[in-house]
Design a protein around this motif. Structure first.
Motif, PDB file in Angstrom:
ATOM      1  N   ILE A  20       0.839  -1.205   0.000  1.00  0.00           N
ATOM      2  CA  ILE A  20       0.000   0.000   0.000  1.00  0.00           C
ATOM      3  C   ILE A  20       0.875   1.256   0.000  1.00  0.00           C
ATOM      4  O   ILE A  20       0.616   2.221  -0.724  1.00  0.00           O
ATOM      5  N   LEU A  21       1.952   1.229   0.806  1.00  0.00           N
ATOM      6  CA  LEU A  21       2.846   2.388   0.874  1.00  0.00           C
ATOM      7  C   LEU A  21       3.492   2.664  -0.477  1.00  0.00           C
ATOM      8  O   LEU A  21       3.578   3.820  -0.922  1.00  0.00           O
ATOM      9  N   SER A  22       3.945   1.615  -1.154  1.00  0.00           N
ATOM     10  CA  SER A  22       4.574   1.802  -2.462  1.00  0.00           C
ATOM     11  C   SER A  22       3.576   2.270  -3.502  1.00  0.00           C
ATOM     12  O   SER A  22       3.919   3.072  -4.379  1.00  0.00           O
ATOM     13  N   VAL A  23       2.333   1.801  -3.423  1.00  0.00           N
ATOM     14  CA  VAL A  23       1.301   2.247  -4.368  1.00  0.00           C
ATOM     15  C   VAL A  23       1.055   3.749  -4.219  1.00  0.00           C
ATOM     16  O   VAL A  23       1.013   4.490  -5.214  1.00  0.00           O
ATOM     17  N   PHE A  24       0.908   4.193  -2.991  1.00  0.00           N
ATOM     18  CA  PHE A  24       0.709   5.629  -2.765  1.00  0.00           C
ATOM     19  C   PHE A  24       1.934   6.427  -3.221  1.00  0.00           C
ATOM     20  O   PHE A  24       1.810   7.522  -3.763  1.00  0.00           O
ATOM     21  N   GLY A  25       3.137   5.876  -2.999  1.00  0.00           N
ATOM     22  CA  GLY A  25       4.341   6.555  -3.443  1.00  0.00           C
ATOM     23  C   GLY A  25       4.378   6.725  -4.953  1.00  0.00           C
ATOM     24  O   GLY A  25       4.704   7.804  -5.461  1.00  0.00           O
ATOM     25  N   VAL A  26       4.032   5.661  -5.688  1.00  0.00           N
ATOM     26  CA  VAL A  26       4.007   5.740  -7.149  1.00  0.00           C
ATOM     27  C   VAL A  26       2.962   6.743  -7.618  1.00  0.00           C
ATOM     28  O   VAL A  26       3.199   7.537  -8.544  1.00  0.00           O
ATOM     29  N   PHE A  27       1.810   6.717  -6.959  1.00  0.00           N
ATOM     30  CA  PHE A  27       0.727   7.635  -7.344  1.00  0.00           C
ATOM     31  C   PHE A  27       1.149   9.093  -7.165  1.00  0.00           C
ATOM     32  O   PHE A  27       1.013   9.915  -8.080  1.00  0.00           O
ATOM     33  N   PHE A  28       1.701   9.405  -5.986  1.00  0.00           N
ATOM     34  CA  PHE A  28       2.103  10.790  -5.720  1.00  0.00           C
ATOM     35  C   PHE A  28       3.306  11.204  -6.567  1.00  0.00           C
ATOM     36  O   PHE A  28       3.420  12.366  -6.961  1.00  0.00           O
ATOM     37  N   PHE A  29       4.204  10.256  -6.867  1.00  0.00           N
ATOM     38  CA  PHE A  29       5.335  10.577  -7.735  1.00  0.00           C
ATOM     39  C   PHE A  29       4.847  10.939  -9.135  1.00  0.00           C
ATOM     40  O   PHE A  29       5.302  11.918  -9.735  1.00  0.00           O
ATOM     41  N   GLY A  30       3.910  10.149  -9.662  1.00  0.00           N
ATOM     42  CA  GLY A  30       3.375  10.438 -10.988  1.00  0.00           C
ATOM     43  C   GLY A  30       2.645  11.770 -11.038  1.00  0.00           C
ATOM     44  O   GLY A  30       2.789  12.533 -12.009  1.00  0.00           O
ATOM     45  N   ARG A  31       1.902  12.054 -10.007  1.00  0.00           N
ATOM     46  CA  ARG A  31       1.182  13.334  -9.956  1.00  0.00           C
ATOM     47  C   ARG A  31       2.159  14.508  -9.878  1.00  0.00           C
ATOM     48  O   ARG A  31       1.988  15.524 -10.573  1.00  0.00           O
ATOM     49  N   ALA A  32       3.202  14.384  -9.045  1.00  0.00           N
ATOM     50  CA  ALA A  32       4.183  15.457  -8.920  1.00  0.00           C
ATOM     51  C   ALA A  32       4.979  15.628 -10.214  1.00  0.00           C
ATOM     52  O   ALA A  32       5.299  16.747 -10.616  1.00  0.00           O
ATOM     53  N   LEU A  33       5.305  14.503 -10.880  1.00  0.00           N
ATOM     54  CA  LEU A  33       6.039  14.584 -12.141  1.00  0.00           C
ATOM     55  C   LEU A  33       5.208  15.296 -13.208  1.00  0.00           C
ATOM     56  O   LEU A  33       5.732  16.138 -13.957  1.00  0.00           O
ATOM     57  N   PHE A  34       3.926  14.969 -13.266  1.00  0.00           N
ATOM     58  CA  PHE A  34       3.038  15.628 -14.234  1.00  0.00           C
ATOM     59  C   PHE A  34       2.991  17.131 -13.971  1.00  0.00           C
ATOM     60  O   PHE A  34       3.095  17.943 -14.899  1.00  0.00           O
ATOM     61  N   SER A  35       2.840  17.510 -12.695  1.00  0.00           N
ATOM     62  CA  SER A  35       2.789  18.933 -12.349  1.00  0.00           C
ATOM     63  C   SER A  35       4.124  19.614 -12.641  1.00  0.00           C
ATOM     64  O   SER A  35       4.154  20.762 -13.088  1.00  0.00           O
ATOM     65  N   PHE A  36       5.242  18.902 -12.418  1.00  0.00           N
ATOM     66  CA  PHE A  36       6.572  19.469 -12.691  1.00  0.00           C
ATOM     67  C   PHE A  36       6.720  19.795 -14.170  1.00  0.00           C
ATOM     68  O   PHE A  36       7.186  20.883 -14.539  1.00  0.00           O
ATOM     69  N   LEU A  37       6.318  18.861 -15.030  1.00  0.00           N
ATOM     70  CA  LEU A  37       6.471  19.064 -16.469  1.00  0.00           C
ATOM     71  C   LEU A  37       5.555  20.166 -17.001  1.00  0.00           C
ATOM     72  O   LEU A  37       5.871  20.819 -18.000  1.00  0.00           O
ATOM     73  N   HIS A  38       4.411  20.374 -16.327  1.00  0.00           N
ATOM     74  CA  HIS A  38       3.450  21.374 -16.797  1.00  0.00           C
ATOM     75  C   HIS A  38       3.556  22.703 -16.046  1.00  0.00           C
ATOM     76  O   HIS A  38       2.725  23.586 -16.266  1.00  0.00           O
ATOM     77  N   ALA A  39       4.539  22.830 -15.168  1.00  0.00           N
ATOM     78  CA  ALA A  39       4.711  24.085 -14.420  1.00  0.00           C
ATOM     79  C   ALA A  39       5.424  25.107 -15.303  1.00  0.00           C
ATOM     80  O   ALA A  39       6.611  25.388 -15.137  1.00  0.00           O
ATOM     81  N   LYS A  40       4.698  25.632 -16.255  1.00  0.00           N
ATOM     82  CA  LYS A  40       5.255  26.616 -17.179  1.00  0.00           C
ATOM     83  C   LYS A  40       4.115  27.374 -17.831  1.00  0.00           C
ATOM     84  O   LYS A  40       2.971  26.908 -17.899  1.00  0.00           O
ATOM     85  N   GLY A  41       4.429  28.563 -18.275  1.00  0.00           N
ATOM     86  CA  GLY A  41       3.478  29.340 -19.045  1.00  0.00           C
ATOM     87  C   GLY A  41       3.794  29.216 -20.526  1.00  0.00           C
ATOM     88  O   GLY A  41       4.952  28.998 -20.908  1.00  0.00           O
ATOM     89  N   MET A  42       2.779  29.350 -21.345  1.00  0.00           N
ATOM     90  CA  MET A  42       2.983  29.260 -22.792  1.00  0.00           C
ATOM     91  C   MET A  42       2.117  30.285 -23.496  1.00  0.00           C
ATOM     92  O   MET A  42       0.906  30.363 -23.262  1.00  0.00           O
ATOM     93  N   ALA A  43       2.750  31.094 -24.340  1.00  0.00           N
ATOM     94  CA  ALA A  43       2.017  32.001 -25.225  1.00  0.00           C
ATOM     95  C   ALA A  43       2.176  31.467 -26.640  1.00  0.00           C
ATOM     96  O   ALA A  43       3.300  31.219 -27.088  1.00  0.00           O
ATOM     97  N   ALA A  44       1.055  31.241 -27.316  1.00  0.00           N
ATOM     98  CA  ALA A  44       1.089  30.698 -28.673  1.00  0.00           C
ATOM     99  C   ALA A  44       0.199  31.551 -29.567  1.00  0.00           C
ATOM    100  O   ALA A  44      -0.719  32.239 -29.095  1.00  0.00           O
TER     101      ALA A  44
END
Length: 362
Positions: free
Chosen positions: A269-293
């Motif tokens: 259970i601990l590892s499942v929650f760790g993977v879940f939160f890691f994936g969520r944080a990674l997604f937010s890290f990659l999208h933490a930017k502004g874009m003007a198009a």
């Protein structure tokens, strides 16, 4: 949005309104409950798979695990779909309820804020509380300007239509505070056919983009040709810390499950929650930017790294002027429209690009 007939009897109107409110609250609770149970099913599926892979099971136990995995997977998919459908229904029902409450006040009454209605009269509009009590504010038509606005969250033709009413701020600002605010005040109400009929009935005109009347307009996507990005360093540092904590949680869970057999389920259970939160944080890290198009039709701004991304698309026809301004000691790009201003981060190259492709706007 459907229109519900308004009963002539006052008591019947009140009963219908209460019934609509109960339905809305029930649908909101149901949507939230379905979403929570769907997430629990996903967690159950992950735990089931990890336990299945990390321990020696008897054939009967393996068969039970596979059955549980199928149940969890089907439950997660079905409940997620049901939650999405309930959410959509709840949104449409909320619009129907608001429209009913408006028409209970009058055929030419429209919400312009929480509990505040604007009613069209012979010589002007009247701003008043839905529940009454406060003194109504009367604004003559000569002091009003109306703008038709389409708020687009994506680079496409489709958007949410509204009407912005501009008036001198003295009507809505308390005496003695006029110097602290803009000389003009803006209020907004949803664009709908009944509103457009009221505007026409009182011989008023609207500035801005003409709203669709009758048939639904054809939707089309706008092709983005040029993009400028601005990574958000502060948010990325925060999400990097979250990823590190989630990684430690995941490794700890795996070690507990492998080295301490009695705590296998806890480690899984601990590892499942760790993977879940890691994936969520990674997604937010990659999208933490502004874009003007940019496209041929206009400017698109997107800022990620939040619970809900901030997005806006403005057609060139809406934009009156683009300039550089300082807001809270930060250099910003000021996009001036007839109905208001947008302040975007000054991404290197954006102002110069607009100056090249639309020199009349800068």
């Amino acid at each position: 949005m459907r229109e519900i007939p308004v009963p002539a009897d006052t008591n019947a109107r009140a009963r219908k309104r209460r019934a609509l409110a109960r339905t809305r609250k029930a649908m909101n609770i149901l949507t939230f409950t379905l979403a929570i149970v769907a997430v629990l099913c996903v967690i159950g599926l992950l735990v089931d798979v990890i336990v299945l892979e990390m321990r020696n099971n008897t054939p009967a136990e393996e068969q039970l695990m596979y059955i549980l995995a199928g149940v969890f997977a089907a439950g997660a998919a079905g409940l997620a779909f049901a939650a999405f459908g309930c959410g959509k229904f709840s949104q449409e029902h909320a619009k129907t309820e608001l429209d009913y409450r408006e028409r209970c006040d009058g055929e030419e009454s429209f919400f312009v804020g929480e509990g505040t209605l604007a009613t069209f009269g012979e010589e002007g509009i009247v701003l008043h509380a839905e529940a009454g009590g406060k003194k109504p504010i009367r604004i003559p038509y000569r002091d009003l300007k109306l703008y038709s606005v389409c708020t687009r969250r994506k680079p496409r033709e489709k958007g949410e239509w509204s009407v912005v009413l501009e008036m001198p701020s003295r009507y809505v600002v308390k005496e003695g505070r006029e110097k602290d605010v803009s000389p003009r005040a803006l209020i907004q109400t949803d664009g709908k056919e009944r509103l457009y009929r009221a505007i026409e009935a009182h011989a008023l005109s609207m500035l801005g983009e003409a709203p669709p009347r009758g048939e639904a307009p054809k939707d089309r996507k706008f092709r983005l040709t040029t993009k400028f990005e601005l990574p958000d360093g502060e948010k990325r540092k925060k999400y990097a810390v979250y990823m590190a904590v989630a990684a430690v949680m995941t490794v700890a869970g795996v070690l507990i499950a492998v080295l301490w057999r009695e705590m296998l389920t806890v480690g899984a259970i601990l590892s499942v929650f760790g993977v879940f939160f890691f994936g969520r944080a990674l997604f937010s890290f990659l999208h933490a930017k502004g874009m003007a198009a940019f496209s041929e039709e206009g400017l698109y701004w997107k800022e990620g790294g939040r619970a809900v991304d901030e997005r806006i698309f403005l057609k060139w026809e809406e934009i009156e002027r683009v300039s550089i301004a300082e807001v809270q000691q930060r250099r910003c790009l000021k996009i001036s429209c007839a109905y208001g201003n947008y302040h975007l981060p000054d991404i290197a190259g954006v102002y110069e690009y607009i100056g090249r492709v639309k020199p009349e706007k800068v």
